[in-house]
Write a protein that holds these residues in place. Sequence first.
Motif, PDB file in Angstrom:
ATOM      1  N   SER A  68      -7.063  13.308  -1.559  1.00  0.00           N
ATOM      2  CA  SER A  68      -6.215  12.142  -1.845  1.00  0.00           C
ATOM      3  C   SER A  68      -5.677  11.585  -0.534  1.00  0.00           C
ATOM      4  CB  SER A  68      -5.030  12.521  -2.754  1.00  0.00           C
ATOM      5  OG  SER A  68      -4.079  13.294  -2.039  1.00  0.00           O
ATOM      6  N   GLY A  69      -5.078  10.416  -0.607  1.00  0.00           N
ATOM      7  CA  GLY A  69      -4.431   9.856   0.571  1.00  0.00           C
ATOM      8  C   GLY A  69      -3.241  10.689   1.005  1.00  0.00           C
ATOM      9  N   THR A  70      -2.508  11.204   0.027  1.00  0.00           N
ATOM     10  CA  THR A  70      -1.360  12.046   0.338  1.00  0.00           C
ATOM     11  C   THR A  70      -1.816  13.310   1.079  1.00  0.00           C
ATOM     12  OG1 THR A  70      -0.312  11.227  -1.671  1.00  0.00           O
ATOM     13  CG2 THR A  70       0.658  13.181  -0.672  1.00  0.00           C
ATOM     14  N   LYS A  94      -6.665   1.081  -5.017  1.00  0.00           N
ATOM     15  CA  LYS A  94      -6.689   0.670  -3.605  1.00  0.00           C
ATOM     16  C   LYS A  94      -7.898  -0.234  -3.370  1.00  0.00           C
ATOM     17  CE  LYS A  94      -3.278   3.448  -3.014  1.00  0.00           C
ATOM     18  NZ  LYS A  94      -2.152   3.755  -2.179  1.00  0.00           N
ATOM     19  N   ALA A 134       4.533   8.532  -0.563  1.00  0.00           N
ATOM     20  CA  ALA A 134       3.696   9.581   0.035  1.00  0.00           C
ATOM     21  C   ALA A 134       3.768   9.596   1.556  1.00  0.00           C
ATOM     22  CB  ALA A 134       2.246   9.416  -0.413  1.00  0.00           C
ATOM     23  N   THR A 135       4.000   8.426   2.174  1.00  0.00           N
ATOM     24  CA  THR A 135       4.080   8.347   3.635  1.00  0.00           C
ATOM     25  C   THR A 135       5.093   9.358   4.170  1.00  0.00           C
ATOM     26  OG1 THR A 135       3.662   5.968   3.439  1.00  0.00           O
ATOM     27  CG2 THR A 135       4.427   6.759   5.577  1.00  0.00           C
ATOM     28  N   ALA A 151      -3.699   3.599   3.803  1.00  0.00           N
ATOM     29  CA  ALA A 151      -4.044   3.729   2.380  1.00  0.00           C
ATOM     30  C   ALA A 151      -4.197   2.360   1.725  1.00  0.00           C
ATOM     31  CB  ALA A 151      -2.975   4.543   1.652  1.00  0.00           C
ATOM     32  N   GLN A 152      -3.421   1.381   2.210  1.00  0.00           N
ATOM     33  CA  GLN A 152      -3.527   0.020   1.661  1.00  0.00           C
ATOM     34  C   GLN A 152      -4.350  -0.895   2.572  1.00  0.00           C
ATOM     35  OE1 GLN A 152       0.458  -1.450   0.725  1.00  0.00           O
ATOM     36  NE2 GLN A 152       1.033   0.506  -0.195  1.00  0.00           N
ATOM     37  N   THR A 189       7.742   1.487   1.880  1.00  0.00           N
ATOM     38  CA  THR A 189       6.380   1.999   1.720  1.00  0.00           C
ATOM     39  C   THR A 189       6.308   2.806   0.439  1.00  0.00           C
ATOM     40  OG1 THR A 189       4.617   3.336   2.759  1.00  0.00           O
ATOM     41  CG2 THR A 189       6.863   4.127   3.034  1.00  0.00           C
ATOM     42  N   PHE A 190       5.082   3.209   0.087  1.00  0.00           N
ATOM     43  CA  PHE A 190       4.892   4.166  -1.009  1.00  0.00           C
ATOM     44  C   PHE A 190       5.404   5.534  -0.548  1.00  0.00           C
ATOM     45  CE2 PHE A 190       2.036   7.140  -3.372  1.00  0.00           C
ATOM     46  CZ  PHE A 190       2.556   6.898  -4.618  1.00  0.00           C
ATOM     47  N   GLY A 224      -8.940  10.551  -4.277  1.00  0.00           N
ATOM     48  CA  GLY A 224      -9.729  10.846  -3.079  1.00  0.00           C
ATOM     49  C   GLY A 224      -9.043  10.258  -1.869  1.00  0.00           C
ATOM     50  N   VAL A 278       2.592   2.158   8.687  1.00  0.00           N
ATOM     51  CA  VAL A 278       1.881   1.871   7.438  1.00  0.00           C
ATOM     52  C   VAL A 278       1.310   0.461   7.515  1.00  0.00           C
ATOM     53  CG1 VAL A 278       2.177   1.539   4.940  1.00  0.00           C
ATOM     54  CG2 VAL A 278       3.332   3.439   6.105  1.00  0.00           C
ATOM     55  N   ASP A 301      -1.120   5.186   8.542  1.00  0.00           N
ATOM     56  CA  ASP A 301      -1.293   5.276   7.086  1.00  0.00           C
ATOM     57  C   ASP A 301      -1.928   3.971   6.626  1.00  0.00           C
ATOM     58  OD1 ASP A 301      -1.118   5.240   4.338  1.00  0.00           O
ATOM     59  OD2 ASP A 301       0.941   6.025   4.253  1.00  0.00           O
ATOM     60  N   SER A 361      -6.600   6.270   1.420  1.00  0.00           N
ATOM     61  CA  SER A 361      -6.633   6.722   0.024  1.00  0.00           C
ATOM     62  C   SER A 361      -7.745   6.006  -0.719  1.00  0.00           C
ATOM     63  CB  SER A 361      -5.295   6.380  -0.642  1.00  0.00           C
ATOM     64  OG  SER A 361      -5.405   6.453  -2.063  1.00  0.00           O
TER      65      SER A 361
HETATM   66  C1  PLP Z   1      -1.446   5.031  -2.148  1.00  0.00           C
HETATM   67  C2  PLP Z   1      -0.745   5.373  -0.884  1.00  0.00           C
HETATM   68  C3  PLP Z   1      -0.704   6.682  -0.373  1.00  0.00           C
HETATM   69  C4  PLP Z   1      -1.180   7.873  -1.150  1.00  0.00           C
HETATM   70  O1  PLP Z   1      -2.480   7.865  -1.592  1.00  0.00           O
HETATM   71  P1  PLP Z   1      -2.913   8.791  -2.853  1.00  0.00           P
HETATM   72  O2  PLP Z   1      -4.402   8.786  -2.735  1.00  0.00           O
HETATM   73  O3  PLP Z   1      -2.407   8.146  -4.075  1.00  0.00           O
HETATM   74  O4  PLP Z   1      -2.361  10.152  -2.622  1.00  0.00           O
HETATM   75  C5  PLP Z   1      -0.110   6.892   0.849  1.00  0.00           C
HETATM   76  N1  PLP Z   1       0.446   5.887   1.538  1.00  0.00           N
HETATM   77  C6  PLP Z   1       0.459   4.616   1.077  1.00  0.00           C
HETATM   78  C7  PLP Z   1       1.080   3.548   1.918  1.00  0.00           C
HETATM   79  C8  PLP Z   1      -0.128   4.310  -0.152  1.00  0.00           C
HETATM   80  O5  PLP Z   1      -0.092   3.061  -0.609  1.00  0.00           O
END
Ligand code: PLP
Length: 383
Positions: free
Chosen positions: A67-69, A200, A96-97, A173-174, A93-94, A208, A145, A171, A195
């Motif tokens: 995962s992204g996390t 996404k 998880a960062t 992910a986006q 941010t989301f 993933g 991010v 980061d 992510s």
């Molecule tokens: C979605 C996201 C993540 C986490 O990704 P996951 O695959 O859902 O764990 C981390 N950082 C940001 C900025 C995100 O948008």
Amino acid sequence: MTSSATAAAPIAFIDLAAQRARIGKRIDDAVQAVLSSCRFINGPQVGELEEKLAAFAGSKYAVTCSSGTDALALILMAWGLKPGDAVFCPAFTFCATAEVVPWVGATPVFVDVKEDTFNMDPESLELAIAIAVEQGLTPKAVIPVDLFGQPADYDALLPIAEKHGLKVLCDTAQGFGGTWNNRRTGSIGDATATSFFPAKPLGAYGDGGAIFTDSEELATILKSLREHGQGVDKYQNVRIGMTARLDTVQAAVLLEKLAIFEEEIAARDVVAKRYNALLKDVATVPVIDPRATSVWAQYTLRLPPGVRDGLADALKADGVPTAVYYRLPMHLQPAYRHYPAAGAILPVCEALAEEVISLPMHAYLDAATQDRIVDAVRRGLGR
Ligand SMILES: *Cc1c(COP(=O)(O)O)cnc(C)c1O
């Protein structure tokens, strides 16, 4: 029943079905091939995807993961982050960062974002570093991010990181697929996490993620960490790791999606520019830095104070789905508000949390549907 909108199809916030209509058959065949092979873990598609992702991003190595996390966490683990270390994260941010920082015992320190791009503010980062040092923490890393798809201001952030000896974990992910000074995200900073969550811009059919780096040493450690810290083979454990692989089915799906990703990025950009042209007189439309290109993970408007929630209700009544990213910045979240921040308030994050709204955005949003959305927004704003 008597509504004039009875004939109109429901509008999707992100239309994953439209993409299936285009490449669903190819994806189903690719998944079927994995099922027939029974190589569910570490099948050949995983290595093939890693090669193609690295080539796409312009980085030496791509290491896929669960995962992204987990991508973010694996990097902090590989760098040996520990209690007493400070890691600087934007507060807008989301979660998880910042979430992964306490996993390794380190302290997230929250940084404000810029008024124009909503990405990490370099001046606020300098302030946060000073505050962390004052509190006896050791500044170790920064996690810019690439919010809503636009790369952060790396021209400003990288020199600050260098001056203070911080590692840079991007980061994206986006933002994966976006560029800064013509370089794709994944080729900037010491390591990059992305992510493949289905919503996404490049999404799998489950969870993933991937890590990008030019460091062979880091790539080797990451591959070990995602397989229980394995050494020369799976019978030897040389470090404490986790089970954090990308499974073969997701790799097979992503190979098919990566093949059309550039076309989809171009299509998203057309949609975003059209929104901009049609809405710039009634709301603050997204600002893209001239050095950046965005993959438009979100198309987010900023409204005057007090307008956002009423507009969201009006759009909902009109059949237009919206979302608010993010309603509560990280430094005000119950689980995070005891961590340090670059000041008693982070004024931009706090204002944005009240004023932003994201509209439907995906590569298959046709002009007629977009016109319905735009009309509803203009009506909702009384224009
Ligand atoms: C979605 C996201 C993540 C986490 O990704 P996951 O695959 O859902 O764990 C981390 N950082 C940001 C900025 C995100 O948008």
